[in-house]
Design a protein around this motif. Structure first.
Motif, short mmCIF file in Angstrom:
data_model
loop_
_atom_site.label_atom_id
_atom_site.label_comp_id
_atom_site.label_asym_id
_atom_site.label_seq_id
_atom_site.Cartn_x
_atom_site.Cartn_y
_atom_site.Cartn_z
N LYS A 105 -62.63 139.23 59.79
CA LYS A 105 -62.54 140.82 59.89
C LYS A 105 -62.93 141.64 60.66
O LYS A 105 -63.62 142.71 60.54
CB LYS A 105 -62.30 141.12 58.04
CG LYS A 105 -61.52 140.74 56.89
CD LYS A 105 -62.66 140.59 55.35
CE LYS A 105 -61.83 140.03 54.52
NZ LYS A 105 -61.86 139.08 54.50
N PRO A 106 -61.96 141.83 61.93
CA PRO A 106 -63.22 142.89 62.72
C PRO A 106 -63.22 143.68 62.40
O PRO A 106 -62.44 144.73 61.75
CB PRO A 106 -62.19 142.67 63.74
CG PRO A 106 -61.20 141.80 63.21
CD PRO A 106 -61.21 141.63 62.43
N SER A 107 -63.58 145.25 62.47
CA SER A 107 -64.18 145.77 61.43
C SER A 107 -63.46 146.93 62.94
O SER A 107 -63.04 148.38 62.04
CB SER A 107 -65.72 146.40 61.28
OG SER A 107 -66.02 146.89 63.09
N THR A 108 -63.30 146.41 63.90
CA THR A 108 -63.06 147.86 65.04
C THR A 108 -60.85 148.07 64.98
O THR A 108 -60.45 147.73 65.31
CB THR A 108 -62.94 147.45 66.63
OG1 THR A 108 -62.47 146.17 66.81
CG2 THR A 108 -64.16 147.68 66.62
N LYS A 109 -60.84 149.22 65.25
CA LYS A 109 -59.60 150.03 64.86
C LYS A 109 -58.54 148.96 66.12
O LYS A 109 -57.17 148.95 65.79
CB LYS A 109 -59.52 151.20 65.14
CG LYS A 109 -58.14 151.69 64.61
CD LYS A 109 -57.82 153.30 64.48
CE LYS A 109 -57.84 154.13 65.70
NZ LYS A 109 -57.76 155.58 65.56
N ARG A 110 -59.06 149.22 66.97
CA ARG A 110 -58.21 148.13 68.49
C ARG A 110 -58.29 147.00 68.40
O ARG A 110 -57.24 146.67 68.53
CB ARG A 110 -59.09 148.86 69.76
CG ARG A 110 -58.95 148.23 70.41
CD ARG A 110 -59.81 147.36 71.98
NE ARG A 110 -59.34 147.22 73.11
CZ ARG A 110 -58.20 147.66 74.31
NH1 ARG A 110 -58.01 148.86 73.68
NH2 ARG A 110 -57.35 147.41 74.52
N SER A 111 -58.64 146.48 67.23
CA SER A 111 -58.18 145.39 66.67
C SER A 111 -56.93 144.88 65.98
O SER A 111 -56.34 143.82 66.39
CB SER A 111 -59.35 144.09 66.29
OG SER A 111 -60.69 144.23 66.89
N TYR A 112 -56.76 146.19 65.56
CA TYR A 112 -54.89 145.78 64.75
C TYR A 112 -53.84 146.89 65.49
O TYR A 112 -53.27 147.39 65.20
CB TYR A 112 -55.21 146.32 63.07
CG TYR A 112 -56.66 146.41 62.69
CD1 TYR A 112 -56.24 144.68 61.61
CD2 TYR A 112 -58.08 146.29 62.96
CE1 TYR A 112 -57.30 143.79 61.61
CE2 TYR A 112 -58.86 144.95 62.07
CZ TYR A 112 -58.93 144.29 61.36
OH TYR A 112 -59.42 143.72 61.05
N LYS A 113 -54.25 146.50 67.06
CA LYS A 113 -53.20 147.81 67.56
C LYS A 113 -52.04 146.82 67.67
O LYS A 113 -51.97 145.21 67.65
CB LYS A 113 -53.26 147.88 68.91
CG LYS A 113 -54.69 149.13 69.19
CD LYS A 113 -54.35 148.83 70.79
CE LYS A 113 -53.66 149.31 71.74
NZ LYS A 113 -54.37 149.56 72.67
N ILE A 114 -50.85 146.74 67.64
CA ILE A 114 -49.40 146.15 66.84
C ILE A 114 -49.28 144.95 68.18
O ILE A 114 -49.27 143.62 68.22
CB ILE A 114 -48.05 147.25 67.13
CG1 ILE A 114 -46.89 146.11 66.23
CG2 ILE A 114 -47.84 147.57 68.79
CD1 ILE A 114 -47.43 145.68 65.47
N GLU A 115 -49.38 145.33 69.75
CA GLU A 115 -49.03 143.92 70.86
C GLU A 115 -50.26 142.82 70.28
O GLU A 115 -50.67 141.61 70.17
CB GLU A 115 -49.60 145.01 71.84
CG GLU A 115 -48.59 146.00 72.38
CD GLU A 115 -49.37 146.88 72.27
OE1 GLU A 115 -48.42 148.23 72.00
OE2 GLU A 115 -50.85 147.51 71.40
N ILE A 116 -51.84 143.49 70.33
CA ILE A 116 -52.59 142.22 69.66
C ILE A 116 -52.71 141.16 68.10
O ILE A 116 -51.63 140.07 67.97
CB ILE A 116 -54.24 143.05 69.18
CG1 ILE A 116 -54.63 143.59 70.98
CG2 ILE A 116 -54.69 141.61 68.65
CD1 ILE A 116 -56.24 144.43 70.50
#
Length: 401
Positions: free
Chosen positions: A127-138
């Motif tokens: 569960k990474p907390s950074t919002k960037r980790s949940y970008k659609i491309e990733i």
């Protein structure tokens, strides 16, 4: 700004509107929660300690629990069935985990290799907390790598709600990897955010509120996770202890603030992107829509609009079901899924049949306005199957089931 030829960001004006709605609905819900807290502060912050997972989350009755690392992210999944058979990947919704598919895994495992994953940010996956980790491309690249890690180059997908949304992107970006696609309670990404207004747990007001920092996580934990009680009311109606045990399992899975941060980060990212339907081809993956006729979040209009971008699709309306038809009416849903996967290609309908359209119109319990364009689209795709409908339908009154 275009991130890829099939994924685009919404316009600046739409971004401004989303931020405005986040502030407005956030303020509304904060005031509403404050009044509730002032009325009963002890109950508002009540939280039961949950240190031990309920047996249903960790036993092997439904399948083998396994882990794999994809780009430094650990994914938990449950696998059942013969590994030599075609793979079906199950993608759960929000707020949920692999346990969402408890009624489907045994049925599908008789004929297929079944894998129910905990999406990143959920369950026992990282569960990474950074919002960037949940970008659609990733997110999509990780799911693509996950499929390949299972030793296959192609699979079928069944996705519910948020899992269905990710499935849409997988099919659009990596259609060669997806044999068949089943979508439960989830319109096309460009219509997913057009949720019904009202008092539903995750209606449009809460979706806007969820983009604020910190506050949605705190709100989700209030009153000993009452949000879970509200979401899974159908489980609490179970007269045996089974439903209560599942509710406790969900509360354990979402019992900490960090259990919500990753999950909510999907809603902090995904509303700002769309599929570029103007430049992309139609989706040719054979697709089955499954929706409950009492779903408080999904409009019939959004399903009709979604079908415009799919070349071959069928629709199954589940009578008496709301947003979780695969849990509320599992026998009906399982039968529809097996028919779709195991039937011959001529079973797949190009468009909804007359009986389906009648079910849409007769079962809908919400007021919906249709434009003439919508019905022209359905008429075109059904080759005249809706000739029995009036040429202009402006209003559908509430009905009782």
């Amino acid at each position: 700004m275009v991130t890829n030829d099939k994924i685009v960001h919404i316009s600046t004006w739409e971004i401004v509107k989303l931020h405005f709605f986040s502030f407005a609905y956030g303020l509304y819900l904060i005031v509403k929660r404050f009044l509730k807290w002032a009325w009963d502060p002890t109950r508002f912050f009540m939280m039961q300690q949950r240190d031990k997972p309920p047996p249903c989350l960790v036993d092997n009755n439904l399948g083998t629990h396994s882990y794999v690392k994809i780009k430094s992210i650990k994914f938990h999944y449950v696998e059942a069935g013969d590994k030599d058979k075609p793979l079906i990947l199950l993608l759960h919704g929000f707020p949920d985990c692999w346990l969402s598919w408890r009624e489907q895994i045994p049925c599908l495992a008789e004929h297929y290799r079944v894998v129910a994953i905990d999406l990143k940010g959920f369950g026992d996956s990282d569960k990474p907390s950074t919002k960037r980790s949940y970008k659609i491309e990733i997110l999509i690249e990780e799911l693509r790598q996950f499929i390949l890690s299972l030793g296959v180059k192609q699979c079928s997908i069944i996705g519910h709600d948020l899992g269905g949304l990710l499935g849409w992107y997988l099919v659009a970006l990596h259609g060669d990897m997806i044999y068949k696609f089943v979508i439960i309670s989830c319109p096309h990404p460009n219509f997913y955010w057009n949720r019904m207004p009202g008092d539903s747990v995750f209606d449009s007001k809460w979706i806007h509120f969820s983009r604020l920092p910190f506050l949605p996580e705190i709100d989700a934990l209030k009153e000993d996770l009452s949000i879970i009680n509200d979401t899974f009311q159908h489980l609490q109606l179970d007269q045996t202890n089974t439903g209560k045990n599942y509710v406790e399992a969900y509360k354990y899975a979402f019992s900490r603030k960090e259990d919500w941060t990753g999950a909510i980060n999907y809603y902090r990212n995904l509303p700002f992107i769309r599929l570029n339907t103007e430049s992309s081809e139609q989706i040719y993956t054979r697709t089955l829509f499954i929706i409950g006729n009492m779903d408080p979040l999904i409009t019939i209009e959004s399903i009709v609009q979604s079908s415009e971008y799919v070349e071959k699709f069928s629709v199954k309306i589940v009578s008496g079901a709301q947003h979780f038809p695969h849990q509320q009416k599992p026998d009906v849903v399982n039968k529809a899924i097996l028919k779709f996967f195991m039937g011959t290609t001529n079973i797949i309908e190009k468009t909804p049949s007359k009986s389906i359209m009648s079910s849409w119109l007769g079962s809908l319990s919400n007021t919906v306005k249709y434009s003439n364009h919508m019905f022209d689209t359905v008429h075109k795709k059904t080759s005249g199957v809706v000739n029995g409908l009036p040429s202009k339908v402006l209003y559908l009154g509430q009905t009782t089931s």
